[in-house]
Design an enzyme around this catalytic site. Structure first.
Site, PDB file in Angstrom:
ATOM      1  N   GLY A  15       0.808  -1.214   0.000  1.00 19.45           N
ATOM      2  CA  GLY A  15       0.000   0.000   0.000  1.00 19.45           C
ATOM      3  C   GLY A  15       0.840   1.262   0.000  1.00 19.45           C
ATOM      4  CD  GLU A  34       9.569  -1.110   5.883  1.00 22.61           C
ATOM      5  OE1 GLU A  34       9.872  -1.698   6.947  1.00 22.61           O
ATOM      6  OE2 GLU A  34       8.385  -0.892   5.525  1.00 22.61           O
ATOM      7  CB  THR A  41       3.336  -8.726   4.856  1.00 19.65           C
ATOM      8  OG1 THR A  41       3.480  -8.089   6.131  1.00 19.65           O
ATOM      9  CG2 THR A  41       2.946 -10.181   5.084  1.00 19.65           C
ATOM     10  CE  LYS A  50       0.546 -17.498   0.811  1.00 19.66           C
ATOM     11  NZ  LYS A  50      -0.618 -16.790   1.376  1.00 19.66           N
ATOM     12  CB  ALA A 114       8.635   6.807  10.623  1.00 25.45           C
ATOM     13  CE1 TYR A 176      -3.588 -15.628   3.912  1.00 25.34           C
ATOM     14  CE2 TYR A 176      -5.396 -14.858   5.283  1.00 25.34           C
ATOM     15  CZ  TYR A 176      -4.176 -14.636   4.674  1.00 25.34           C
ATOM     16  OH  TYR A 176      -3.541 -13.429   4.831  1.00 25.34           O
ATOM     17  CD  GLU A 180      -2.516 -19.641   1.542  1.00 29.63           C
ATOM     18  OE1 GLU A 180      -3.166 -19.218   0.578  1.00 29.63           O
ATOM     19  OE2 GLU A 180      -1.742 -18.924   2.213  1.00 29.63           O
ATOM     20  N   GLY A 261      -3.630 -16.018  13.305  1.00 32.73           N
ATOM     21  CA  GLY A 261      -4.056 -14.696  12.879  1.00 32.73           C
ATOM     22  C   GLY A 261      -2.951 -13.666  12.900  1.00 32.73           C
ATOM     23  CG  ASP A 312      -2.651  -6.480   5.761  1.00 28.83           C
ATOM     24  OD1 ASP A 312      -3.471  -6.181   4.880  1.00 28.83           O
ATOM     25  OD2 ASP A 312      -1.930  -7.496   5.706  1.00 28.83           O
ATOM     26  CG  HIS A 446     -14.912 -29.371 -24.549  1.00 28.36           C
ATOM     27  ND1 HIS A 446     -15.379 -29.814 -23.330  1.00 28.36           N
ATOM     28  CD2 HIS A 446     -14.679 -30.476 -25.298  1.00 28.36           C
ATOM     29  CE1 HIS A 446     -15.435 -31.130 -23.339  1.00 28.36           C
ATOM     30  NE2 HIS A 446     -15.015 -31.559 -24.529  1.00 28.36           N
ATOM     31  CD  GLU A 451     -15.929 -27.400 -21.109  1.00 30.36           C
ATOM     32  OE1 GLU A 451     -16.736 -27.132 -22.035  1.00 30.36           O
ATOM     33  OE2 GLU A 451     -15.122 -28.336 -21.159  1.00 30.36           O
TER      34      GLU A 451
END
Length: 457
Positions: A15, A34, A41, A50, A114, A176, A180, A261, A312, A446, A451
């Site tokens: 972001g 940063e 992440t 991942k 920061a 998830y 995963e 989480g 996030d 197909h 389909e």
């Protein structure tokens, strides 16, 4: 008042990177801080490494499947050190690439932590700077439940740097991330035990996805212990002893992943100094706490009119493409003279488990709550053509959820190979308001799994 920067971004994840480059393209003077590797992440310890692990975990089954097509494949062995180190090198290459993108865009990168001093002042490193507008994009971090012995537990962060391949890994968590990593480690040849607090994984997903993935993972060798709570972890001579609630026997494993989480990474950010309000996000169960997130409106604005937040660390959808879209919408609105919102409706998502799954729109349960008896569902469950020669009992599920009053497609769900690729295309149609008749009128490709979505009757 003259400020050092038009925009100061805290956090160089998806972001923050998107917002800073877009704002700079409009002529704004932008800096981004940063304290970690640039990329956030997703690039550093999430989506990219991942997915590379997912790719690596699929080869053993491909080797086995090849025999059904007449191929003779010899003994195979995973070089764990090579596997982990090459993924890490790719991550660092991508991080350097993002630094180059910032330089090309004219964004000043400040490699330091920061914190907010007041609504217009940021302390970064050993100096203080001012900015007309501030964007908080610090992402989230994994959290462990507060239970005895959790110091022995891994989080998703450490999974990308394991020095050796565990023979048996126990995983706590039904979301998830836990799902995963259970699939990845099982595919790589580990014994995997997944502990979940309910009877099904992936709460909030369509039930057909939940059962389809869990059945498929069980078929591939993941052992599920359902309706169980972890009470404590102990170091013993055999490895780690995971004590469960009374009705379950303890587990002995040589690694334990707490995939329970993630929480917004806003501790010690100085939000209180700038008067930025936070809201609670809930986790349930013993050892779990309520965690704060930054409250934002539809334009990513916080309680302070000049401070914004995306990704996030907010109370919105926590997905990388969402953070990117929020960051660009913010920059367009504040610096591009194009006021717009990022829509959080019909956002597609995927679970890169084995089997894979993807979804967009309402689940059947959500649709029934909103539209009642008018909801119609169309589904198919079948063995894909590829496995007609392998002999594997793999199953694919495709499903559409329809508003019977308007014929509008409310949701699409899939479990099976390339689910994410298929649902990405279908997401466009749902975003445009497609009806079941539109799907029926579309000629399928197909033979393909995709389909099946236009042949459901």
């Amino acid at each position: 008042m003259n400020y050092d920067y038009d925009l100061f971004v805290i956090g160089a994840g998806s972001g923050g990177l998107a917002a800073s480059k877009r704002a700079a393209s409009y002529g704004a003077k932008v800096a981004i801080a940063e304290q970690d590797l640039v990329g956030g992440t997703c690039v550093i310890r999430g989506c990219i490494p991942k997915k590379l692990m997912v790719y690596g975990s699929r080869f053993p089954q491909l080797f086995r499947n090849a025999a059904g097509y007449g191929w003779r494949v010899g003994e195979s062995e995973l070089n764990w050190e090579h596997f982990i180190s090459t993924i890490d090198r790719e991550v660092r290459r991508l991080s350097r690439l993002h630094i180059g993108f910032l330089e090309k865009a004219g964004v000043e990168l400040i490699p330091s932590r920061a914190t907010l001093v007041d609504p217009h002042t940021i302390e970064v490193g050993d100096r203080k700077v001012t900015a007309n507008k501030i964007l908080i994009a610090v992402g989230g971090r994994p959290v462990k439940p507060d239970l005895p012995g959790m110091e022995y537990a891994l989080t998703s962060n450490e999974m990308f740097h394991l020095p050796a391949q565990p023979k048996h890994i126990a995983i706590l968590g039904a979301g998830y991330i836990g799902v995963e990593f259970a699939s990845i480690m099982c595919g790589l040849g580990c014994e995997v035990t997944q502990i979940i607090r309910r009877d099904l994984i992936l709460r909030g997903f369509d039930r057909d996805i939940r059962t389809g993935i869990q059945d498929g993972m069980t078929h591939h060798g993941v052992k599920f212990i359902t309706n169980a709570e972890v009470e404590k972890i102990e170091r013993v001579s055999e490895g780690l002893k995971i004590k469960l609630s009374e009705e379950h026997q303890p587990i002995i494993a040589d690694a334990f992943l707490a995939a329970t989480g993630r929480i917004p990474n806003i501790d010690s950010l100085g939000l209180e100094n700038a008067g930025v309000e936070i809201v609670p996000t809930d986790e349930e169960g013993p050892g779990y706490v309520t965690n704060p997130a930054i409250a934002v409106d539809d334009y990513s604005q916080t309680s302070q009119p000049n401070i914004f937040a995306v990704g996030d660390c907010t109370d919105k959808i926590n997905l990388t493409p969402v953070a990117i879209a929020e960051g660009r919408a913010f920059a367009d609105t504040e610096f591009g003279n194009h006021r717009r919102q990022m829509s959080h409706e019909n956002v597609p998502s995927a679970v890169f488990s084995h089997p894979e799954a993807a979804t967009v729109g309402l689940t059947e349960e959500q649709a029934q709550e909103k539209y009642g008896d008018a909801v119609q569902t169309y589904r198919a469950r079948f063995r894909p053509l590829f496995h007609s020669l392998t002999g594997d009992d793999e199953k694919t599920i495709v499903k559409l959820v329809i508003d019977g009053n308007t014929d509008k497609v409310l949701g699409a769900h899939m479990v099976g190979e390339y689910a994410a690729e298929v649902i990405q295309g279908i997401a466009i149609t749902i975003k445009m308001g497609a009806t079941k008749k539109d799907f029926d009128a579309t000629v399928g490709i197909h033979p393909s799994t995709a389909e099946e979505f236009v042949t459901l009757r």
